[in-house]
Design a protein around this motif. Sequence first.
Motif: not given
Length: 291
Positions: A185-206
């Motif tokens: 992981v190089h970066n994480i954008i919390e609650k991105p706007t549609p323009e800010e989406i880098i990938s569709c990978y999201s952190i889910l609970g673990r």
Amino acid sequence: MKITKAVIPAAGLGTRVLPASKAVPKEMLNIVDKPAIQYIVEEAVAAGITDILIITNRGKGVIEDHFDHAFELEANLKDNPSKADIYSSVKSVAELANVYFVRQKETKGLAHALTKAKSFVGNEPFAVLYGDDVIVSEDPVIGQLCRAYEKYGCGCVGVKEVPREDVPKYCSLDVTPLEENIMQVHNIIEKPTPEEIISCYSILGRVILPPEIFDLIEKTPPDKKSGEVYLTDSMVMLAKEGKLNAVDFNGIRYDMGNKLGIMKANCEVALNHPEIGKDFREYLKELAKTL
Ligand code: UTP
């Protein structure tokens, strides 16, 4: 280093499932015949975790009761041979692991909740299982992350690709592959706007975190809008130092913090339940004909 400690933050207000969560914590809402948080504790235990700290809040004392012995009930069931299975299922909940509790006292977000775990964690890496995310898998998901931690020796987040329209509800990860289902992981954008989406990978609970996370949380400025310190912002600091990986885990995740998630969890667990699975399947088939 083998991970033996887990923290389950369960002090949120559960506003998305009110009024169900008004007097009953959302973590105690049931999936067929067990409260959500029991599935989470069982997942941790199945992955070899022995010590679990549950972070609670006012009004969540029933979580403590659930993981304690209920002597009167157990004595009653014990004397009834036809209830032997129920007796052992009730008794075993109190014997799953060493379960500890601490109160967050003020609901100031996930990172703030985690700071309450500092003395429990000490100088060891630890697992975090979000108290409202139930993940069903043959191979416990937190165990999949522990193995990645043991191999690479750095923090690790459990991720899934989510539909693009859902990414703004979660976060978006900038990743490069390391092996099969493990990425750096190089970066994480919390609650991105549609323009800010880098990938569709999201952190889910673990998540697996190193003990340095507590210093990073202290250095993390609160969000300008909400005033909350986001764990994501602290994990970005780990990522920028090249110390965070992501595991695209095998498992089905149910969000017990929203109404549809609760219904999906109940339906799918019921379909595979040894006692009611067959009858429930027949019922669903009949119901589906009327839709
Ligand atoms: P959520 O944001 O999903 O929980 O946090 P919430 O705040 O209860 O959600 P709303 O009110 O429906 O929007 C993820 C996990 O972190 C815990 C929650 O209990 C949940 O398990 N949490 C959240 C805390 O322990 N403390 C907090 O201050 C916030």
